[in-house]
Design a protein around this motif. Structure first.
Motif, PDB file in Angstrom:
ATOM      1  N   ALA A 184       0.827  -1.218   0.000  1.00 31.50           N
ATOM      2  CA  ALA A 184       0.000   0.000   0.000  1.00 31.50           C
ATOM      3  C   ALA A 184       0.852   1.254   0.000  1.00 31.50           C
ATOM      4  CB  ALA A 184      -0.937  -0.005   1.209  1.00 31.50           C
ATOM      5  N   SER A 185       2.002   1.211   0.669  1.00 35.50           N
ATOM      6  CA  SER A 185       2.870   2.395   0.728  1.00 35.50           C
ATOM      7  C   SER A 185       3.355   2.798  -0.653  1.00 35.50           C
ATOM      8  CB  SER A 185       4.065   2.127   1.653  1.00 35.50           C
ATOM      9  OG  SER A 185       4.956   1.177   1.079  1.00 35.50           O
ATOM     10  N   VAL A 186       3.405   1.851  -1.573  1.00 35.68           N
ATOM     11  CA  VAL A 186       3.818   2.125  -2.953  1.00 35.68           C
ATOM     12  C   VAL A 186       2.619   2.453  -3.838  1.00 35.68           C
ATOM     13  CG1 VAL A 186       4.838   1.076  -5.021  1.00 35.68           C
ATOM     14  CG2 VAL A 186       5.879   0.675  -2.780  1.00 35.68           C
ATOM     15  N   LEU A 187       1.504   1.780  -3.606  1.00 35.45           N
ATOM     16  CA  LEU A 187       0.390   1.808  -4.541  1.00 35.45           C
ATOM     17  C   LEU A 187      -0.627   2.919  -4.319  1.00 35.45           C
ATOM     18  CD1 LEU A 187      -0.280  -2.032  -4.774  1.00 35.45           C
ATOM     19  CD2 LEU A 187       0.772  -0.568  -6.506  1.00 35.45           C
ATOM     20  N   ALA A 190      -0.735   5.486  -6.837  1.00 36.07           N
ATOM     21  CA  ALA A 190      -1.009   5.009  -8.195  1.00 36.07           C
ATOM     22  C   ALA A 190      -2.484   4.679  -8.383  1.00 36.07           C
ATOM     23  CB  ALA A 190      -0.156   3.778  -8.492  1.00 36.07           C
ATOM     24  N   GLY A 191      -3.357   5.213  -7.530  1.00 36.15           N
ATOM     25  CA  GLY A 191      -4.791   5.013  -7.705  1.00 36.15           C
ATOM     26  C   GLY A 191      -5.356   3.798  -7.006  1.00 36.15           C
ATOM     27  N   PHE A 192      -4.606   3.219  -6.052  1.00 33.02           N
ATOM     28  CA  PHE A 192      -5.104   2.098  -5.255  1.00 33.02           C
ATOM     29  C   PHE A 192      -5.625   2.622  -3.922  1.00 33.02           C
ATOM     30  CE2 PHE A 192      -2.640  -0.066  -8.348  1.00 33.02           C
ATOM     31  CZ  PHE A 192      -3.010  -1.399  -8.365  1.00 33.02           C
ATOM     32  N   PHE A 193      -6.793   2.120  -3.497  1.00 31.38           N
ATOM     33  CA  PHE A 193      -7.401   2.563  -2.246  1.00 31.38           C
ATOM     34  C   PHE A 193      -7.752   1.368  -1.366  1.00 31.38           C
ATOM     35  CE2 PHE A 193      -9.193   6.433  -4.665  1.00 31.38           C
ATOM     36  CZ  PHE A 193      -8.073   7.192  -4.337  1.00 31.38           C
ATOM     37  N   TRP A 194      -7.630   1.586  -0.057  1.00 28.87           N
ATOM     38  CA  TRP A 194      -8.108   0.590   0.899  1.00 28.87           C
ATOM     39  C   TRP A 194      -9.633   0.582   0.881  1.00 28.87           C
ATOM     40  CZ3 TRP A 194      -5.134  -2.787   3.488  1.00 28.87           C
ATOM     41  CH2 TRP A 194      -3.785  -2.479   3.717  1.00 28.87           C
ATOM     42  N   ILE A 195     -10.229  -0.600   0.779  1.00 31.97           N
ATOM     43  CA  ILE A 195     -11.681  -0.705   0.956  1.00 31.97           C
ATOM     44  C   ILE A 195     -12.019  -1.607   2.141  1.00 31.97           C
ATOM     45  CG2 ILE A 195     -12.206  -0.280  -1.478  1.00 31.97           C
ATOM     46  CD1 ILE A 195     -12.697  -3.374  -1.701  1.00 31.97           C
ATOM     47  N   CYS A 203      -8.514   1.519  -8.502  1.00 32.36           N
ATOM     48  CA  CYS A 203      -9.770   2.193  -8.850  1.00 32.36           C
ATOM     49  C   CYS A 203      -9.972   2.362 -10.349  1.00 32.36           C
ATOM     50  CB  CYS A 203      -9.860   3.535  -8.132  1.00 32.36           C
ATOM     51  SG  CYS A 203     -10.202   3.313  -6.373  1.00 32.36           S
ATOM     52  N   TYR A 204      -8.944   2.142 -11.148  1.00 32.25           N
ATOM     53  CA  TYR A 204      -9.119   2.164 -12.601  1.00 32.25           C
ATOM     54  C   TYR A 204     -10.087   1.069 -13.045  1.00 32.25           C
ATOM     55  CZ  TYR A 204      -5.170   5.348 -13.154  1.00 32.25           C
ATOM     56  OH  TYR A 204      -4.331   6.434 -13.088  1.00 32.25           O
ATOM     57  N   TYR A 205     -10.190   0.001 -12.231  1.00 30.17           N
ATOM     58  CA  TYR A 205     -10.996  -1.154 -12.625  1.00 30.17           C
ATOM     59  C   TYR A 205     -12.324  -1.246 -11.885  1.00 30.17           C
ATOM     60  CZ  TYR A 205      -6.725  -2.703 -14.911  1.00 30.17           C
ATOM     61  OH  TYR A 205      -5.607  -2.772 -15.711  1.00 30.17           O
ATOM     62  N   VAL A 206     -12.691  -0.234 -11.115  1.00 37.37           N
ATOM     63  CA  VAL A 206     -13.980  -0.257 -10.424  1.00 37.37           C
ATOM     64  C   VAL A 206     -15.087   0.035 -11.440  1.00 37.37           C
ATOM     65  CG1 VAL A 206     -15.433   0.838  -8.676  1.00 37.37           C
ATOM     66  CG2 VAL A 206     -13.013   0.395  -8.194  1.00 37.37           C
ATOM     67  N   ARG A 207     -16.020  -0.925 -11.584  1.00 37.50           N
ATOM     68  CA  ARG A 207     -17.098  -0.787 -12.566  1.00 37.50           C
ATOM     69  C   ARG A 207     -18.399  -0.322 -11.915  1.00 37.50           C
ATOM     70  NH1 ARG A 207     -18.660  -6.258 -15.352  1.00 37.50           N
ATOM     71  NH2 ARG A 207     -20.018  -6.443 -13.530  1.00 37.50           N
ATOM     72  N   LYS A 233     -15.693   6.334  -0.737  1.00 36.87           N
ATOM     73  CA  LYS A 233     -16.490   6.970  -1.789  1.00 36.87           C
ATOM     74  C   LYS A 233     -16.058   8.413  -2.006  1.00 36.87           C
ATOM     75  CE  LYS A 233     -20.558   4.021  -1.512  1.00 36.87           C
ATOM     76  NZ  LYS A 233     -22.002   3.929  -1.217  1.00 36.87           N
ATOM     77  N   LYS A 234     -15.740   9.101  -0.911  1.00 39.23           N
ATOM     78  CA  LYS A 234     -15.279  10.491  -1.046  1.00 39.23           C
ATOM     79  C   LYS A 234     -13.953  10.534  -1.798  1.00 39.23           C
ATOM     80  CE  LYS A 234     -14.361  14.721   1.564  1.00 39.23           C
ATOM     81  NZ  LYS A 234     -13.186  15.065   0.761  1.00 39.23           N
ATOM     82  N   LEU A 235     -13.002   9.685  -1.396  1.00 39.09           N
ATOM     83  CA  LEU A 235     -11.710   9.637  -2.072  1.00 39.09           C
ATOM     84  C   LEU A 235     -11.872   9.256  -3.548  1.00 39.09           C
ATOM     85  CD1 LEU A 235      -9.538   7.860   0.636  1.00 39.09           C
ATOM     86  CD2 LEU A 235      -9.201  10.177  -0.215  1.00 39.09           C
ATOM     87  N   PHE A 236     -12.756   8.302  -3.804  1.00 37.23           N
ATOM     88  CA  PHE A 236     -12.969   7.815  -5.167  1.00 37.23           C
ATOM     89  C   PHE A 236     -13.504   8.930  -6.067  1.00 37.23           C
ATOM     90  CE2 PHE A 236     -15.581   5.808  -8.456  1.00 37.23           C
ATOM     91  CZ  PHE A 236     -14.684   4.886  -8.982  1.00 37.23           C
ATOM     92  N   PHE A 237     -14.543   9.638  -5.616  1.00 41.74           N
ATOM     93  CA  PHE A 237     -15.129  10.685  -6.452  1.00 41.74           C
ATOM     94  C   PHE A 237     -14.226  11.918  -6.536  1.00 41.74           C
ATOM     95  CE2 PHE A 237     -19.129   8.345  -5.401  1.00 41.74           C
ATOM     96  CZ  PHE A 237     -19.431   7.983  -6.701  1.00 41.74           C
ATOM     97  N   ASP A 238     -13.494  12.210  -5.464  1.00 47.40           N
ATOM     98  CA  ASP A 238     -12.526  13.312  -5.527  1.00 47.40           C
ATOM     99  C   ASP A 238     -11.455  13.017  -6.572  1.00 47.40           C
ATOM    100  OD1 ASP A 238     -13.842  14.737  -3.611  1.00 47.40           O
ATOM    101  OD2 ASP A 238     -12.420  14.319  -1.991  1.00 47.40           O
ATOM    102  N   ALA A 239     -10.982  11.760  -6.585  1.00 45.13           N
ATOM    103  CA  ALA A 239      -9.948  11.372  -7.544  1.00 45.13           C
ATOM    104  C   ALA A 239     -10.477  11.450  -8.977  1.00 45.13           C
ATOM    105  CB  ALA A 239      -9.471   9.955  -7.241  1.00 45.13           C
TER     106      ALA A 239
END
Length: 245
Positions: A184-187, A190-195, A203-207, A233-239
């Protein structure tokens, strides 16, 4: 950043091609002083032909900032030529002319920016370039006696399972004993989030987002922990609004 789980963490190699020496110097200065999240090496060119000579001789670049209207080779031709050498080139056009935008994006340009730079616009593009470049690095997974190098942009999600971390791409899975926290410290940049404490998602692959879960592009449904739902959800939509993905 944990160097042992990243394959190749070399500095970002950035070429700037601009036929006006004064503009070249100014652009370089703006980009250099606003490169907050990277350690770039800049290569400066006042002609497209000299840039292409170096590329033909084997010089490689991660990023190209390129003017469009130049007397020898125009920026669109340069972009098309350099795509053949590096499919993952991050190509940013700098121009005073908005009419070339459609042609520019046909070369799969990352951004099309109108001159002149400001510190704010330079900072924004350098941050975006740093995020994009991190997608093309490779993670290291050591499984028994085998070492796998996995393209970050290919990973859909990672899962912590017992003493292992599993990474899932569209067609394969990989495992290693490095903790999910270390990955996680690397990713996270790069658009990876803890869920969930067990899941880190690209999150590039969240459909699809559901009330208690999400669905990835391959149809896999993963739970979103109650404690993570509103913040994720906040982080996702902000991104999304910032154009991270």
């Amino acid at each position: 950043m944990n160097e042992s789980i990243l394959k190749s963490n070399s500095e970002l190699r950035i070429a700037i091609c601009e036929d006006n020496p004064e503009h070249l110097s100014v652009n370089h200065e703006f980009l250099l002083r606003n490169a907050c999240q990277t350690e770039p090496i800049f290569y400066l060119y006042t002609s497209g032909s000299s840039l292409m000579e170096d590329v033909g001789a084997g010089k490689k670049f991660d990023v190209l900032f390129c003017d469009i209207e130049m007397p020898d080779i125009n920026g669109i031709e340069i972009g098309n030529a350099m795509r053949r050498h590096n499919e993952n080139l991050i190509l940013v056009y700098l121009t005073a002319y908005p009419q070339y935008a459609i042609q520019a994006y046909e070369t799969r340009a990352f951004r099309y920016l109108l001159k002149p730079f400001t510190d704010e616009s330079a900072r924004e593009i350098m941050d975006a370039v740093a995020r994009e470049s991190s997608r093309y690095r490779k993670l290291v997974f050591k499984d028994w006696e085998t070492v796998h190098f996995v393209e970050i942009s290919d990973i859909l999600y990672l899962e912590a399972k017992e003493k292992y971390t599993f990474a899932y791409t569209k067609d394969e899975e990989f495992s290693g004993k490095t903790s999910l926290n270390d990955y996680a410290s690397v990713l996270e940049s790069a658009g990876f989030f803890w869920i969930h404490r067990k899941y880190l998602v690209n999150c590039y692959y969240v459909r699809e987002l559901r009330s208690t879960s999400l669905v990835l592009s391959n149809g896999v449904e993963l739970p979103v922990a109650r404690s993570q739902r509103s913040s994720f959800k906040k982080l996702f939509f902000d991104a999304m609004e910032r154009g991270i993905f």
